[in-house]
Design a protein around this motif. Structure first.
Motif, PDB file in Angstrom:
ATOM      1  N   ASP A 190      37.726  43.595  41.948  1.00  0.00           N
ATOM      2  CA  ASP A 190      39.092  42.012  42.017  1.00  0.00           C
ATOM      3  C   ASP A 190      40.287  41.678  41.019  1.00  0.00           C
ATOM      4  OD1 ASP A 190      41.320  40.238  42.804  1.00  0.00           O
ATOM      5  OD2 ASP A 190      40.349  38.788  44.156  1.00  0.00           O
TER       6      ASP A 190
ATOM      7  N   THR B 268      34.244  41.110  39.868  1.00  0.00           N
ATOM      8  CA  THR B 268      34.360  41.709  40.661  1.00  0.00           C
ATOM      9  C   THR B 268      32.551  41.557  40.837  1.00  0.00           C
ATOM     10  OG1 THR B 268      33.370  44.357  40.073  1.00  0.00           O
ATOM     11  CG2 THR B 268      33.585  42.939  38.556  1.00  0.00           C
TER      12      THR B 268
ATOM     13  N   PHE C  36      42.360  45.837  44.529  1.00  0.00           N
ATOM     14  CA  PHE C  36      41.801  45.505  45.348  1.00  0.00           C
ATOM     15  C   PHE C  36      41.278  46.409  45.584  1.00  0.00           C
ATOM     16  CE2 PHE C  36      45.935  43.674  44.790  1.00  0.00           C
ATOM     17  CZ  PHE C  36      45.588  42.193  44.001  1.00  0.00           C
TER      18      PHE C  36
END
Length: 785
Positions: free
Chosen positions: A277, A250, A335
């Motif tokens: 993510d 992240t 995501f």
């Protein structure tokens, strides 16, 4: 770099007054806006900070040293409300540790608990149990950062974009607070404060590293003088996680720029961006948690070990036969991206009257294959606020008058796709879609009157008109046909929230306060479209929840070495919105219902003590404890199976998800002088009691106690260049306890015998528990140029 940066000695200007020991003048001045105070002018106490500095009222800790009142704002920036129980954590309380998530910032604040959400930094912050029943995000709270709204119009805020390294502190305002903060402030509000550019005054580079592959590389740049203040922060965090399928990456960028256009006009520009993510494990049942808390040996569903969670995915992605998959095989994760841009104009008509107007654009784009489906879509939000504050007098008595208005709007369109067994979160056919909007328009005012040197009174009233319009389309598929079902929600809500508080300061050592506050929260769009079975469908009958709360508190400061704060609260809820999990293998996972009547009551206690102030001034003790008892006083739950339905009274039952007891105690030491100057550390014990997971109160999440140890070193200035280097080392969960870091409520079950299922059945119900981290080691370095 030094040629570019200019340090501002004049930057210590103070537009609001000091606290006097016998006067409550600061209460009137507490209505000064945070936005109206240059960021670099918000100063810290000259004495060491407390981990959770309780400010039940705007009266600050009274010590022989200089004390500065930090005003905060209504509307465009959060108010530090007179009479409302308020606690703060400052940078010194969390900078000397790993500080991976917001939980590290608020660990020592009474009334606040944190549960693990869906992702590495998705912490579920609960104030007085407000958001404890959520599986993600920050609910029933209004959240701002530097005065800009971080809660979208549907009541959703998330902690993913909070990297503690960027912040100077956090203020938490507790209790019903919709008078000033509007919709969703059912249990208060939170304001995060980023660092001042003038205080940073240069470039800082840092790295954290440790167990489970953690690496956090971050940079901070800051500069400022009397004309501007600039702060820019960026970080990239990645790790393997301690649960199978929880690796993550992240990145976060955070910027604030203040420019003084004239002596009476200021512009503040705010920018935040976060990309998350992360792979995502499944929440476990209680039995799964006990047998395999970290989900080891679960990568292949066909040969999985005991205690593994799995999803059943449609083979053709539309209907029919399902195949069992592990989270790794399915490719479950999140995501997401969140981007926020805000601009505020502050204008002083005269030294007593300030006007603020700001606009904020906030986009949240999600792609979340978290269970049997993938939830995808953008959420665009627009927020406009304007407010006016006048600090006048009635005779010789200070009177601060405030009036403000706000409008926020969100449009969204999301699609829900069935996942297929092909892996990589491959999408199949559409399960459902939803398109709609939500807006809130509100107006509020408050009169803040210090009618005598010892007494202070506040009255206020706020109201919000909310509108939700949305259409959900369900796709019902079979081998022969596809049918569409449309569900429409067109709902309007109007809510009022009056409040009143009274503060009494009989001596310099005592401050007493009492408050009556009210609040409201309308259902969010998503709760209208999930049925009790956890499937997408009609739930449009939901009502607004409202609360009426009473606080009675005191702060006692008999000497510079002791400070004790205690607050008792009793809150009455109507139509409380409660969410529960329907299990892993359901499209939506959790659903929401109204409990007609419930009560929340408890006690908050915070204490700071320097036991040997003269002989051992670096030693301190800090304690935070909360008792929180919440019960249904009117609620009949309907349980059903394939053949029947039965009603069960929950009157007198504990509301699930709320920890009755939680405590944090720290022993700290920082060497103030000598050869070991700059060396310090702490030992911390955190205890959480067991709490119910279902409305019948049959199943409980287990209690736990954790021990954390930390040591750090900040070289003194006499060591030259080494003074620029900071380092720390921390051991978390020293005794390697297995504990539930996140546990969401689960629904009860009706057996074929028309009886409620017992503990043995509920203990196998999935979708509830995430394990906390085992013993972990972390270290970090930071250097300043």
């Amino acid at each position: 770099m030094k040629g570019f940066l200019r340090f501002l000695d004049q930057n210590k200007q103070m537009p609001i007054s000091f606290v006097s020991s016998r006067s409550l003048g600061s209460f009137a001045l507490a209505c000064v806006f945070l936005g109206g105070v240059p960021a670099q002018a918000q100063r810290r106490h000259t004495r060491p900070r407390r981990a959770a500095t309780a400010k039940s009222v705007s009266h600050q800790l009274q010590t022989p040293e200089r004390i500065i009142v930090r005003g905060a704002a209504r509307g465009s920036a959060l108010l530090h409300p007179t009479g409302e129980t308020t606690y703060s954590a400052e940078r010194a309380d969390f900078t000397n540790r790993a500080a991976q998530t917001v939980s590290d910032m608020v660990a020592t604040i009474p009334g606040v608990t944190v549960l693990q959400g869906n992702g590495p930094r998705d912490s579920v912050i609960s104030v007085r149990g407000s958001g404890a029943r959520q599986s993600y995000g920050l609910k029933n709270l209004q959240v701002t950062e530097d005065g800009f709204p971080m809660t979208q119009p549907d009541g959703t805020a998330r902690a993913d974009l909070i990297d503690p390294h960027a912040y100077e502190g956090v203020d938490i305002f507790q209790g019903p607070a919709s008078t000033l903060y509007g919709n969703y402030a059912i249990n208060g509000a939170i304001n995060f404060r980023t660092r001042s550019g003038a205080d940073i005054h240069g470039l800082e580079l840092g790295s954290d590293f440790g167990s489970f592959g953690l690496f956090n590389n971050y940079v901070t740049i800051g500069a400022g003088n009397k004309r501007y203040d600039f702060m820019l922060f960026g970080s990239d965090v990645r790790g393997k996680g301690f649960i199978a399928n929880s690796q993550y990456n992240t990145s976060t960028e955070n910027m604030r720029l203040r420019v003084n256009l004239t002596s009476s006009d200021r512009l503040i520009l705010k920018f935040v961006n976060n990309v998350t993510d992360t792979s995502l494990p499944l929440r476990l049942s209680l039995n799964q948690f006990r047998s395999n808390p970290y989900q080891n040996g679960c990568a292949n569903a066909a040969s999985a070990a005991a205690g593994c969670a799995s999803v059943n995915l449609l083979v053709n992605g539309a209907y029919g036969v399902r195949q069992t998959m592990s989270p790794q095989q399915a490719g479950l994760g999140r995501f997401d991206r969140r981007t926020l841009v805000g601009l505020r104009w502050e204008h002083d008509f005269d030294p007593r009257t300030t006007w603020h107007t700001q606009f904020t654009y906030d986009q949240r784009h999600v792609d979340q294959p978290t269970s049997t489906t993938a939830f995808v879509g953008p959420f665009n939000s627009y927020n406009v606020q304007t407010d006016l504050t006048n600090r006048g007098r009635i005779g010789k008595a200070p009177l601060t008058s405030f009036v403000g208005a706000s409008f926020d709007y969100m449009d969204y369109g999301y699609q829900v796709y069935n996942l297929t067994p092909q892996g990589g979160a491959t999408r199949g056919a559409l399960n459902s879609t939803s398109y709609g909007h939500q807006w809130n328009i509100g107006i509020r005012f408050q009169e803040d009157w210090q009618f005598s040197p010892l007494w202070h009174a506040v009255v206020g009233l706020g109201g919000t008109q909310s509108d939700v319009g949305a259409v959900e389309t369900l796709y019902n598929r079979s081998a022969n046909s596809t049918t569409l079902q449309h569900i429409t929600a067109n709902r309007r809500f109007f809510n009022l929230a009056p409040e009143a508080s009274l503060v009494y300061t009989p001596t310099k050592d005592w401050t007493l306060h009492t408050r009556v506050g009210t609040a409201y929260a309308t259902p969010g769009y998503s709760s209208f479209f999930v049925t009790p079975q956890g499937t997408y469908g009609n739930n449009t009958q939901l009502k607004s929840e409202t609360s009426l709360g009473f606080d009675l508190g005191a702060e006692w400061h008999p000497s510079p070495s002791i400070n004790i704060q205690a607050t008792g609260f009793y809150e009455f809820y109507r139509n409380e919105l409660v969410s529960q999990s329907a299990g892993v293998n359901t499209p939506a996972g959790s659903y929401t219902f109204n409990a007609p009547a419930s009560e929340h009551r408890g006690i908050e206690l915070g204490a700071t003590w320097q036991p040997l102030r003269a002989s051992l001034p670096g030693a301190r003790l800090k304690l935070s404890y909360t008792y929180d008892n919440q019960i249904y006083t009117k609620y009949t739950e309907t349980l059903s199976n394939t053949t029947m339905a039965r009603n069960f009274s929950r009157k007198g039952n504990l509301i699930p998800g709320v920890m009755p007891h939680f405590l944090d105690a720290r022993v700290l030491y920082d060497q103030p002088d000598g050869w070991l100057q700059g060396l310090g550390g702490f030992a911390e014990v955190t205890w959480r009691s067991s709490f119910c997971l279902d409305n019948t109160n049959i199943l409980k999440a287990p209690s736990y106690a954790l021990l954390n140890l930390e040591v750090h070193y900040d070289p003194p200035e006499r060591l030259g260049w080494a003074h620029r280097l900071h380092s720390y080392f921390e051991v978390q969960n020293v005794t390697n306890q297995v504990y539930a870091a996140g546990a969401t409520d689960i629904s009860d079950t009706l057996l074929s015998t028309a009886q409620q299922a017992g503990r043995s059945v509920l203990a196998n119900k999935t979708g509830s528990i995430y394990a906390g981290a085992p013993r972990a080691f972390f270290g970090g370095v930071r250097i300043k140029f």
